[in-house]
Design an enzyme around this catalytic site. Sequence first.
Site, PDB file in Angstrom:
ATOM      1  N   SER A  62       0.942  -1.704  -0.210  1.00  0.00           N
ATOM      2  CA  SER A  62       0.035   0.105  -0.383  1.00  0.00           C
ATOM      3  C   SER A  62       0.806   1.217  -0.125  1.00  0.00           C
ATOM      4  O   SER A  62       1.787   1.862  -0.607  1.00  0.00           O
ATOM      5  CB  SER A  62      -1.177  -0.062   1.444  1.00  0.00           C
ATOM      6  OG  SER A  62      -1.665   0.511   0.870  1.00  0.00           O
ATOM      7  N   ASP A 117      -6.090  -2.679  -2.555  1.00  0.00           N
ATOM      8  CA  ASP A 117      -4.713  -2.563  -1.912  1.00  0.00           C
ATOM      9  C   ASP A 117      -3.974  -3.875  -1.256  1.00  0.00           C
ATOM     10  O   ASP A 117      -5.042  -4.685  -0.093  1.00  0.00           O
ATOM     11  CB  ASP A 117      -5.509  -2.024  -0.357  1.00  0.00           C
ATOM     12  CG  ASP A 117      -4.705  -0.909   0.412  1.00  0.00           C
ATOM     13  OD1 ASP A 117      -3.641  -1.982   0.690  1.00  0.00           O
ATOM     14  OD2 ASP A 117      -4.688   0.085   0.030  1.00  0.00           O
TER      15      ASP A 117
END
Length: 297
Positions: free
Chosen positions: A48, A173
């Site tokens: 991320s 993500d």
Amino acid sequence: MMEQKLTNNIKDTALIFEGGGMRASYTAGFLNTLLENEMYFDYVAGISAGSSHSANYLSRDTERVKRSFVDLVQDKNFGGWKYFIRGEGFFRSKYIYEETPRPGGVLPFDFDTFKANPAQLRIGAFDRETGELVYYTKDDIRNVSDLMKIVRASSSMPIFMPPTHFGGRCYVDGGLGGGIALDVAKKDGKKKFFVILTREKGYRKRPLKYTGALRAYYRHYPLVAEAMMNRHILYNRTLEELEQLESEGKAFLVYPDVMPVSNREVDYRKLTESYELGYAQGRRDVQGWKEFLVPFV
């Protein structure tokens, strides 16, 4: 174009960057402390926002480190609710990751230096269809477009950003797979870990609320909903493992003293203050980092 590769001086320890959206404004100060002290790891992993840190770290661009999580919010194309309503995301990921890094873009990326850096790289992204956390390496990266598409895939925050297509797969993500890339570093044989975290010491993630609404939202992608609901288990388990490794002298965990912003903060002043706090903490604590990493030169 660079003709020679760069060199790295920390060869026995994995550098791991936790994600956390705009909380990375604080840890950008840690990252720049590493670079300014010429602490160059030869293995870097991130998920991320940690994937942006990983790429910026390997390009050794201190200015871009800060601008990525502070100055960029001043760009009118960065995001906001009007873009969210259009389906482009509250954080306008296509623009942020695929347009700003280009030569002539508002946040150009030094791909030549990145390529010249011999360090290994691991970036994790979550496959929406299979529920698998996929790690990409430098072998998957031919150009800056590949790199930033992978970083975008890793950073595609559920609900607030659209998913990312890359290599015939669709990603959200990488934090859904836990959020801290300890697993891949261990798999690659690393025994020591320097981990930059975006939550204060003692933090534990709580279960999500409104799971019914979440299941409905992701009714076509049940593995995403399941991963989101189970993420706190994986995350907390990883923190406990890291704390055990730290007690054994095998890990150094860098926690922010405070975390003044949320993962979705877009206020420039607050992000600037967050960066400065992290940078000040890094300068205060860097000697302790060096002692763990000795001999790093």
